[in-house]
Design a protein around this motif. Sequence first.
Motif, PDB file in Angstrom:
ATOM      1  N   PRO A 102       0.778  -1.248  -0.135  1.00 32.25           N
ATOM      2  CA  PRO A 102      -0.157   0.119  -0.395  1.00 32.25           C
ATOM      3  C   PRO A 102       0.842   1.209   0.137  1.00 32.25           C
ATOM      4  CG  PRO A 102      -0.597  -1.593   1.021  1.00 32.25           C
ATOM      5  CD  PRO A 102       0.552  -1.834   0.918  1.00 32.25           C
ATOM      6  N   LEU A 103       0.407   2.288  -0.508  1.00 30.44           N
ATOM      7  CA  LEU A 103       0.987   3.327  -0.732  1.00 30.44           C
ATOM      8  C   LEU A 103       0.892   4.884  -0.823  1.00 30.44           C
ATOM      9  CD1 LEU A 103       3.404   5.154  -1.759  1.00 30.44           C
ATOM     10  CD2 LEU A 103       2.624   5.261  -3.975  1.00 30.44           C
ATOM     11  N   VAL A 104       0.718   5.466   0.785  1.00 25.43           N
ATOM     12  CA  VAL A 104       0.068   6.406   1.019  1.00 25.43           C
ATOM     13  C   VAL A 104       0.954   7.827   0.099  1.00 25.43           C
ATOM     14  CG1 VAL A 104      -1.254   8.084   2.925  1.00 25.43           C
ATOM     15  CG2 VAL A 104      -1.207   5.769   3.066  1.00 25.43           C
ATOM     16  N   PHE A 105       0.033   9.033  -0.814  1.00 26.29           N
ATOM     17  CA  PHE A 105       0.936   9.492  -1.319  1.00 26.29           C
ATOM     18  C   PHE A 105       0.699  11.220  -1.181  1.00 26.29           C
ATOM     19  CE2 PHE A 105       0.412  12.529  -4.942  1.00 26.29           C
ATOM     20  CZ  PHE A 105       1.312  12.502  -5.565  1.00 26.29           C
ATOM     21  N   GLY A 106       1.470  12.085  -0.949  1.00 31.14           N
ATOM     22  CA  GLY A 106       1.198  13.677  -0.982  1.00 31.14           C
ATOM     23  C   GLY A 106       2.366  13.897  -1.814  1.00 31.14           C
ATOM     24  N   SER A 107       1.133  15.614  -2.001  1.00 31.44           N
ATOM     25  CA  SER A 107       2.637  16.638  -2.646  1.00 31.44           C
ATOM     26  C   SER A 107       1.340  17.579  -1.904  1.00 31.44           C
ATOM     27  CB  SER A 107       2.570  16.664  -3.954  1.00 31.44           C
ATOM     28  OG  SER A 107       1.032  16.723  -4.927  1.00 31.44           O
TER      29      SER A 107
ATOM     30  N   PHE B  50       0.265  27.144  -2.459  1.00 28.94           N
ATOM     31  CA  PHE B  50      -0.904  26.279  -1.045  1.00 28.94           C
ATOM     32  C   PHE B  50      -1.181  25.885  -1.840  1.00 28.94           C
ATOM     33  CE2 PHE B  50       0.168  31.424  -2.408  1.00 28.94           C
ATOM     34  CZ  PHE B  50       0.352  32.029  -0.870  1.00 28.94           C
ATOM     35  N   GLU B  51      -1.472  24.604  -2.035  1.00 26.52           N
ATOM     36  CA  GLU B  51      -2.374  23.511  -2.523  1.00 26.52           C
ATOM     37  C   GLU B  51      -1.503  22.255  -2.097  1.00 26.52           C
ATOM     38  OE1 GLU B  51      -3.891  23.672  -6.480  1.00 26.52           O
ATOM     39  OE2 GLU B  51      -4.190  25.365  -6.290  1.00 26.52           O
ATOM     40  N   GLY B  52      -2.618  21.096  -2.192  1.00 27.38           N
ATOM     41  CA  GLY B  52      -1.462  20.500  -1.500  1.00 27.38           C
ATOM     42  C   GLY B  52      -2.807  18.945  -2.073  1.00 27.38           C
ATOM     43  N   GLN B  53      -2.104  17.644  -1.959  1.00 30.13           N
ATOM     44  CA  GLN B  53      -3.494  16.603  -2.698  1.00 30.13           C
ATOM     45  C   GLN B  53      -2.496  15.323  -1.569  1.00 30.13           C
ATOM     46  OE1 GLN B  53      -1.224  15.481  -6.820  1.00 30.13           O
ATOM     47  NE2 GLN B  53      -2.711  16.839  -6.851  1.00 30.13           N
ATOM     48  N   LEU B  54      -2.794  14.503  -1.296  1.00 30.04           N
ATOM     49  CA  LEU B  54      -3.038  12.876  -1.608  1.00 30.04           C
ATOM     50  C   LEU B  54      -3.925  12.117  -1.765  1.00 30.04           C
ATOM     51  CD1 LEU B  54      -4.426  13.269   2.268  1.00 30.04           C
ATOM     52  CD2 LEU B  54      -4.073  15.057   1.081  1.00 30.04           C
ATOM     53  N   SER B  55      -3.433  10.827  -1.640  1.00 30.05           N
ATOM     54  CA  SER B  55      -4.428   9.511  -1.992  1.00 30.05           C
ATOM     55  C   SER B  55      -4.122   8.319  -1.956  1.00 30.05           C
ATOM     56  CB  SER B  55      -4.568   9.246  -4.052  1.00 30.05           C
ATOM     57  OG  SER B  55      -5.691   8.526  -3.789  1.00 30.05           O
ATOM     58  N   VAL B  56      -4.537   6.878  -1.647  1.00 28.61           N
ATOM     59  CA  VAL B  56      -3.709   5.943  -1.709  1.00 28.61           C
ATOM     60  C   VAL B  56      -3.617   5.050  -2.447  1.00 28.61           C
ATOM     61  CG1 VAL B  56      -4.449   3.462   0.298  1.00 28.61           C
ATOM     62  CG2 VAL B  56      -4.974   6.391   1.603  1.00 28.61           C
ATOM     63  N   PHE B  57      -2.750   4.352  -2.375  1.00 30.25           N
ATOM     64  CA  PHE B  57      -2.961   3.675  -4.142  1.00 30.25           C
ATOM     65  C   PHE B  57      -2.424   2.210  -4.181  1.00 30.25           C
ATOM     66  CE2 PHE B  57      -1.371   7.994  -5.731  1.00 30.25           C
ATOM     67  CZ  PHE B  57      -1.932   7.940  -6.388  1.00 30.25           C
ATOM     68  N   HIS B  58      -2.913   1.187  -4.754  1.00 23.39           N
ATOM     69  CA  HIS B  58      -2.001  -0.299  -4.324  1.00 23.39           C
ATOM     70  C   HIS B  58      -3.101  -0.645  -3.817  1.00 23.39           C
ATOM     71  CE1 HIS B  58       0.664   0.171  -7.658  1.00 23.39           C
ATOM     72  NE2 HIS B  58       1.220   1.364  -7.366  1.00 23.39           N
ATOM     73  N   TYR B  59      -3.772  -0.044  -3.002  1.00 21.55           N
ATOM     74  CA  TYR B  59      -4.877  -1.170  -1.608  1.00 21.55           C
ATOM     75  C   TYR B  59      -5.704  -0.740  -1.978  1.00 21.55           C
ATOM     76  CZ  TYR B  59      -6.309  -1.177   2.984  1.00 21.55           C
ATOM     77  OH  TYR B  59      -6.849  -0.782   4.766  1.00 21.55           O
ATOM     78  N   GLN B  60      -6.686  -2.412  -1.084  1.00 22.10           N
ATOM     79  CA  GLN B  60      -7.571  -2.999  -2.204  1.00 22.10           C
ATOM     80  C   GLN B  60      -8.059  -2.784  -3.303  1.00 22.10           C
ATOM     81  OE1 GLN B  60     -10.350  -0.361   1.033  1.00 22.10           O
ATOM     82  NE2 GLN B  60     -10.140  -1.793   2.197  1.00 22.10           N
ATOM     83  N   GLY B  61      -7.053  -2.895  -3.705  1.00 24.29           N
ATOM     84  CA  GLY B  61      -7.508  -2.878  -5.448  1.00 24.29           C
ATOM     85  C   GLY B  61      -7.482  -1.898  -6.399  1.00 24.29           C
ATOM     86  N   ALA B  62      -6.698  -1.149  -5.586  1.00 25.21           N
ATOM     87  CA  ALA B  62      -6.673   0.411  -6.068  1.00 25.21           C
ATOM     88  C   ALA B  62      -5.933   0.384  -6.866  1.00 25.21           C
ATOM     89  CB  ALA B  62      -6.571   1.436  -5.424  1.00 25.21           C
TER      90      ALA B  62
ATOM     91  N   LYS C 263      -9.759   1.254  10.265  1.00 24.01           N
ATOM     92  CA  LYS C 263     -11.198   2.150  10.905  1.00 24.01           C
ATOM     93  C   LYS C 263     -11.189   3.277   9.957  1.00 24.01           C
ATOM     94  CE  LYS C 263     -11.382  -0.081  14.856  1.00 24.01           C
ATOM     95  NZ  LYS C 263     -12.231  -1.121  15.391  1.00 24.01           N
ATOM     96  N   GLY C 264     -12.202   3.741   9.719  1.00 20.41           N
ATOM     97  CA  GLY C 264     -12.682   5.125   8.852  1.00 20.41           C
ATOM     98  C   GLY C 264     -12.375   4.175   7.926  1.00 20.41           C
ATOM     99  N   GLU C 265     -13.036   5.390   6.630  1.00 19.97           N
ATOM    100  CA  GLU C 265     -13.049   5.574   5.267  1.00 19.97           C
ATOM    101  C   GLU C 265     -11.473   6.180   4.781  1.00 19.97           C
ATOM    102  OE1 GLU C 265     -15.613   7.472   1.298  1.00 19.97           O
ATOM    103  OE2 GLU C 265     -15.789   7.372   3.629  1.00 19.97           O
ATOM    104  N   VAL C 266     -10.385   4.734   3.820  1.00 23.04           N
ATOM    105  CA  VAL C 266      -9.718   5.362   3.249  1.00 23.04           C
ATOM    106  C   VAL C 266      -9.774   6.105   1.585  1.00 23.04           C
ATOM    107  CG1 VAL C 266      -7.157   4.427   2.689  1.00 23.04           C
ATOM    108  CG2 VAL C 266      -8.149   3.336   4.397  1.00 23.04           C
ATOM    109  N   LEU C 267      -8.884   6.951   1.417  1.00 19.39           N
ATOM    110  CA  LEU C 267      -9.300   7.485   0.321  1.00 19.39           C
ATOM    111  C   LEU C 267      -8.045   6.638  -0.933  1.00 19.39           C
ATOM    112  CD1 LEU C 267      -7.363  11.175   1.310  1.00 19.39           C
ATOM    113  CD2 LEU C 267      -9.621  10.574  -0.412  1.00 19.39           C
ATOM    114  N   VAL C 268      -9.053   5.777  -0.881  1.00 17.19           N
ATOM    115  CA  VAL C 268      -8.726   4.865  -1.893  1.00 17.19           C
ATOM    116  C   VAL C 268      -9.595   4.882  -3.546  1.00 17.19           C
ATOM    117  CG1 VAL C 268      -9.137   2.220  -3.034  1.00 17.19           C
ATOM    118  CG2 VAL C 268      -8.322   2.778  -0.345  1.00 17.19           C
TER     119      VAL C 268
END
Length: 349
Positions: free
Chosen positions: A146-151, A155-167, A214-219
């Motif tokens: 699983p890969l948690v990504f951010g950049s 003034f702007e940022g972005q993030l996501s979760v890759f290669h997790y639960q079929g993503a 726990k919680g909703e992952v950004l997949v």
Amino acid sequence: MLTKAELQRYNRQTILPEFGIEAQEKLKRVKVLIIGAGGLGCPILQYLAAAGVGNLGLVDDDVVDISNLHRQILYSENDIGRKKVEVAVEKLNILNPHVELTSYAQRLTTENAESIFAHYDIIVDGSDNFPTRYLVDAVCARLKKPLVFGSIFKFEGQLSVFHYQGASGYSHLFPEPPAEDEAPNCSDIGVLGVLPGIIGSYMAVEVIKVITGKGEVLVGKLKTVDIFNNTTLIYDIPKTEETTVQQEVAAVKPDEIIEIDDVTFDTWKMDLSNPIFLVDVRMEHEFEALNIGGINIPWYELQDRLDELPKDRKIVFYCQTGQKSKMAVFLHRSLSGINSYSLKGGLNH
């Protein structure tokens, strides 16, 4: 099992009905690797260590500079000139002595990435350049990590979760990097100091959710945050079949790119002692419209067409701008172990 001291330390987390001791024990057992100990890496490391993630690895070959201090708040003026990973380990040990820390004071490359990643359950990408992002994505895909990504950008940022639960992965969302002049880093364009703290904290939350379930992952979603205009948006990432081609990109040293843009193709053909084998890595229709010779293998097909490339000639990849050809070089080198080159500046030069 959690010790008495750990139960006391994490009490405010474990008393949450949605969290509990079981989730805390999961944090203790897991191994998380953070790429980059800079603007994003600092808050990620601090919050994961404080939260009780049992094993943290950190990769960074940089030293602390005074220009880092407005946003990399793990460091102080006394740390200037020291390796970031060394300072981080010292301060994180003080923050939470129950966490095991492993540092890698080296640049992540195609040669060392897989061996480092193999020891960890989750990879967190806080790097600040596109080659490293594509490399991290490729290795995570191959090792099924699983890969948690951010950049961040201004003034702007972005993030996501890759290669997790079929993503899918980062390279599915961003098939190719922008041109060099379209993607300046914070040393060129600047960044508001609090932004990496916000995005890094979001990334730490995603790591904790992946670990605990726990919680909703950004997949399958990309979250963007604009702190200047106070907007937060979440975009769905369209699902497609996973490609078998992985972009293998590493930070390349200047002397690994051969500058041949001032040599004509006729000169290359005349050099019979060291003939050059040209490979255009653009799309087929681009190759047909204009090319300088050689064969056409789109960069994303390279992994499946390695047998079309000679092993006894100097291979030069080219494209329109020099960006895709660089990715082809990194991919070719990592898969074949054979040196190859990119036409600097591409056809536009």
